[in-house]
Structures are given as C-alpha cells and as structure tokens.
Motif scaffolding. Structure first.
Motif, PDB file in Angstrom:
ATOM      1  N   VAL A  57       0.837  -1.205   0.000  1.00  0.00           N
ATOM      2  CA  VAL A  57       0.000   0.000   0.000  1.00  0.00           C
ATOM      3  C   VAL A  57       0.872   1.256   0.000  1.00  0.00           C
ATOM      4  O   VAL A  57       0.512   2.260  -0.615  1.00  0.00           O
ATOM      5  CB  VAL A  57      -1.004  -0.004   1.172  1.00  0.00           C
ATOM      6  N   LEU A  58       2.027   1.200   0.660  1.00  0.00           N
ATOM      7  CA  LEU A  58       2.947   2.335   0.598  1.00  0.00           C
ATOM      8  C   LEU A  58       3.416   2.571  -0.837  1.00  0.00           C
ATOM      9  O   LEU A  58       3.563   3.711  -1.268  1.00  0.00           O
ATOM     10  CB  LEU A  58       4.156   2.114   1.514  1.00  0.00           C
ATOM     11  N   GLU A  59       3.622   1.489  -1.593  1.00  0.00           N
ATOM     12  CA  GLU A  59       4.046   1.594  -2.989  1.00  0.00           C
ATOM     13  C   GLU A  59       2.900   2.026  -3.898  1.00  0.00           C
ATOM     14  O   GLU A  59       3.109   2.781  -4.841  1.00  0.00           O
ATOM     15  CB  GLU A  59       4.589   0.242  -3.482  1.00  0.00           C
TER      16      GLU A  59
ATOM     17  N   PRO B 210      -1.028   3.205  -3.193  1.00  0.00           N
ATOM     18  CA  PRO B 210      -2.175   3.444  -2.307  1.00  0.00           C
ATOM     19  C   PRO B 210      -3.506   2.943  -2.866  1.00  0.00           C
ATOM     20  O   PRO B 210      -4.433   2.652  -2.113  1.00  0.00           O
ATOM     21  CB  PRO B 210      -2.195   4.962  -2.146  1.00  0.00           C
ATOM     22  N   GLY B 211      -3.597   2.801  -4.178  1.00  0.00           N
ATOM     23  CA  GLY B 211      -4.821   2.313  -4.795  1.00  0.00           C
ATOM     24  C   GLY B 211      -5.187   0.900  -4.378  1.00  0.00           C
ATOM     25  O   GLY B 211      -6.350   0.513  -4.446  1.00  0.00           O
ATOM     26  N   CYS B 212      -4.202   0.139  -3.928  1.00  0.00           N
ATOM     27  CA  CYS B 212      -4.463  -1.234  -3.463  1.00  0.00           C
ATOM     28  C   CYS B 212      -5.463  -1.249  -2.315  1.00  0.00           C
ATOM     29  O   CYS B 212      -6.246  -2.187  -2.180  1.00  0.00           O
ATOM     30  CB  CYS B 212      -3.174  -1.903  -2.991  1.00  0.00           C
ATOM     31  N   LEU B 213      -5.436  -0.214  -1.506  1.00  0.00           N
ATOM     32  CA  LEU B 213      -6.311  -0.171  -0.336  1.00  0.00           C
ATOM     33  C   LEU B 213      -7.773   0.009  -0.737  1.00  0.00           C
ATOM     34  O   LEU B 213      -8.676  -0.364   0.009  1.00  0.00           O
ATOM     35  CB  LEU B 213      -5.878   0.963   0.593  1.00  0.00           C
ATOM     36  N   LEU B 214      -8.013   0.539  -1.920  1.00  0.00           N
ATOM     37  CA  LEU B 214      -9.378   0.725  -2.401  1.00  0.00           C
ATOM     38  C   LEU B 214      -9.986  -0.570  -2.927  1.00  0.00           C
ATOM     39  O   LEU B 214     -11.207  -0.679  -3.045  1.00  0.00           O
ATOM     40  CB  LEU B 214      -9.410   1.794  -3.497  1.00  0.00           C
ATOM     41  N   MET B 215      -9.126  -1.513  -3.274  1.00  0.00           N
ATOM     42  CA  MET B 215      -9.579  -2.803  -3.809  1.00  0.00           C
ATOM     43  C   MET B 215      -8.906  -3.914  -3.011  1.00  0.00           C
ATOM     44  O   MET B 215      -8.215  -4.760  -3.566  1.00  0.00           O
ATOM     45  CB  MET B 215      -9.224  -2.903  -5.291  1.00  0.00           C
ATOM     46  N   ILE B 216      -9.136  -3.916  -1.716  1.00  0.00           N
ATOM     47  CA  ILE B 216      -8.413  -4.810  -0.825  1.00  0.00           C
ATOM     48  C   ILE B 216      -8.656  -6.291  -1.147  1.00  0.00           C
ATOM     49  O   ILE B 216      -7.717  -7.081  -1.174  1.00  0.00           O
ATOM     50  CB  ILE B 216      -8.729  -4.465   0.654  1.00  0.00           C
ATOM     51  N   SER B 217      -9.891  -6.657  -1.423  1.00  0.00           N
ATOM     52  CA  SER B 217     -10.199  -8.068  -1.709  1.00  0.00           C
ATOM     53  C   SER B 217      -9.821  -8.479  -3.121  1.00  0.00           C
ATOM     54  O   SER B 217      -9.440  -9.620  -3.363  1.00  0.00           O
ATOM     55  CB  SER B 217     -11.684  -8.344  -1.497  1.00  0.00           C
ATOM     56  N   LYS B 218      -9.932  -7.552  -4.047  1.00  0.00           N
ATOM     57  CA  LYS B 218      -9.677  -7.884  -5.450  1.00  0.00           C
ATOM     58  C   LYS B 218      -8.213  -7.744  -5.852  1.00  0.00           C
ATOM     59  O   LYS B 218      -7.759  -8.428  -6.761  1.00  0.00           O
ATOM     60  CB  LYS B 218     -10.533  -7.001  -6.355  1.00  0.00           C
TER      61      LYS B 218
ATOM     62  N   LEU C 116      -5.295  -6.369  -3.294  1.00  0.00           N
ATOM     63  CA  LEU C 116      -4.296  -6.488  -2.240  1.00  0.00           C
ATOM     64  C   LEU C 116      -4.133  -7.923  -1.738  1.00  0.00           C
ATOM     65  O   LEU C 116      -3.020  -8.445  -1.712  1.00  0.00           O
ATOM     66  CB  LEU C 116      -4.627  -5.546  -1.072  1.00  0.00           C
ATOM     67  N   TYR C 117      -5.218  -8.567  -1.329  1.00  0.00           N
ATOM     68  CA  TYR C 117      -5.106  -9.931  -0.818  1.00  0.00           C
ATOM     69  C   TYR C 117      -4.530 -10.897  -1.856  1.00  0.00           C
ATOM     70  O   TYR C 117      -3.660 -11.703  -1.516  1.00  0.00           O
ATOM     71  CB  TYR C 117      -6.444 -10.452  -0.308  1.00  0.00           C
ATOM     72  N   PRO C 118      -4.974 -10.837  -3.122  1.00  0.00           N
ATOM     73  CA  PRO C 118      -4.367 -11.729  -4.111  1.00  0.00           C
ATOM     74  C   PRO C 118      -2.860 -11.486  -4.315  1.00  0.00           C
ATOM     75  O   PRO C 118      -2.101 -12.440  -4.487  1.00  0.00           O
ATOM     76  CB  PRO C 118      -5.148 -11.438  -5.400  1.00  0.00           C
TER      77      PRO C 118
ATOM     78  N   CYS D  72      -6.935 -17.031   3.047  1.00  0.00           N
ATOM     79  CA  CYS D  72      -6.023 -17.241   4.180  1.00  0.00           C
ATOM     80  C   CYS D  72      -5.383 -15.919   4.602  1.00  0.00           C
ATOM     81  O   CYS D  72      -5.220 -15.660   5.801  1.00  0.00           O
ATOM     82  CB  CYS D  72      -4.940 -18.250   3.822  1.00  0.00           C
ATOM     83  N   VAL D  73      -5.021 -15.090   3.638  1.00  0.00           N
ATOM     84  CA  VAL D  73      -4.431 -13.787   3.935  1.00  0.00           C
ATOM     85  C   VAL D  73      -5.415 -12.949   4.745  1.00  0.00           C
ATOM     86  O   VAL D  73      -5.067 -12.397   5.798  1.00  0.00           O
ATOM     87  CB  VAL D  73      -4.027 -13.044   2.641  1.00  0.00           C
ATOM     88  N   GLU D  74      -6.649 -12.870   4.281  1.00  0.00           N
ATOM     89  CA  GLU D  74      -7.671 -12.072   4.967  1.00  0.00           C
ATOM     90  C   GLU D  74      -7.886 -12.580   6.386  1.00  0.00           C
ATOM     91  O   GLU D  74      -7.910 -11.804   7.348  1.00  0.00           O
ATOM     92  CB  GLU D  74      -8.981 -12.120   4.174  1.00  0.00           C
TER      93      GLU D  74
END
Length: 112
Positions: free
Chosen positions: A30-32, A34-42, A44-46, A58-60
C-alpha cells in the motif's frame, strides 16, 4: 522496513503468526501503491497471497487474527496513539492497514 517491523511488534503482534508477515507485506504494497487499499479483496489480498504462496482467503483471515490479537491482548493504547484518536471498536482489516500506512508515511516525512 525496520521501522515497520518495530511498529507492528509494538502493538503486541509477533512473528509467530502468519498474519504478521501478511500485514508487513500489505503495508509495504500500500505504501508503494495506495490504490491497493481501495480494492483490498480484489487486488491487495491476491498480491499478498501470490507473494506468500497461499490463498487470498487465508491472507484475509490471518490478518484479521492478528488484529483481534492486537485488540484483545496487545497494546490498545499504542494503537490509539497510532490512530490519532480513541478507537471505539476494533478496526477492520482495511482500516488497520490504513492506520499503519498513514503512520509510516508520517514517520517517513518526519525523518526527511
């Protein structure tokens, strides 16, 4: 990176939980981007699952486990200090990651 490790450990989350490593990776990603935080399930987790050779579910779950640990047995006062306000309820995964990212950004800007 070292500051992130100390930050997470200061909350009472240790490296004996998989969620600790997933949380470190989440904050870095997310530091790299920030848009990842808007799509956390789609998104970031993958991404985290791919890096750690596991599944997004499992990550979640494992991040949620360390947040529960922090909230029930960790340093809640430190968490409130990081949040900048008194927390009335346990943060969600996204809220928790956002708190850590915001704190890391603030800490980085104070260092420069």
């Amino acid at each position: 990176m070292e500051n992130l490790i100390f930050l997470i450990r200061s909350l009472g989350i240790s490296g004996t939980y998989l969620g600790y490593y997933y949380l470190c990776t989440a904050v870095k990603l997310v530091l790299e981007d920030p848009g990842c935080l808007l799509m956390i399930s789609k998104i970031l987790y993958p991404k985290i699952a791919l890096i750690h050779h596991t599944t997004p579910a499992c990550v979640e779950r494992d991040i949620r486990t360390v947040i529960n640990l922090c909230w029930t047995r960790g340093d809640r006062d430190r968490l409130c200090q990081i949040a900048g306000c008194r927390l009335q309820r346990k943060p969600t995964n996204g809220e928790f990651i956002d708190l850590l990212v915001t704190y890391c950004r603030k800490y980085q800007s104070e260092q420069t």
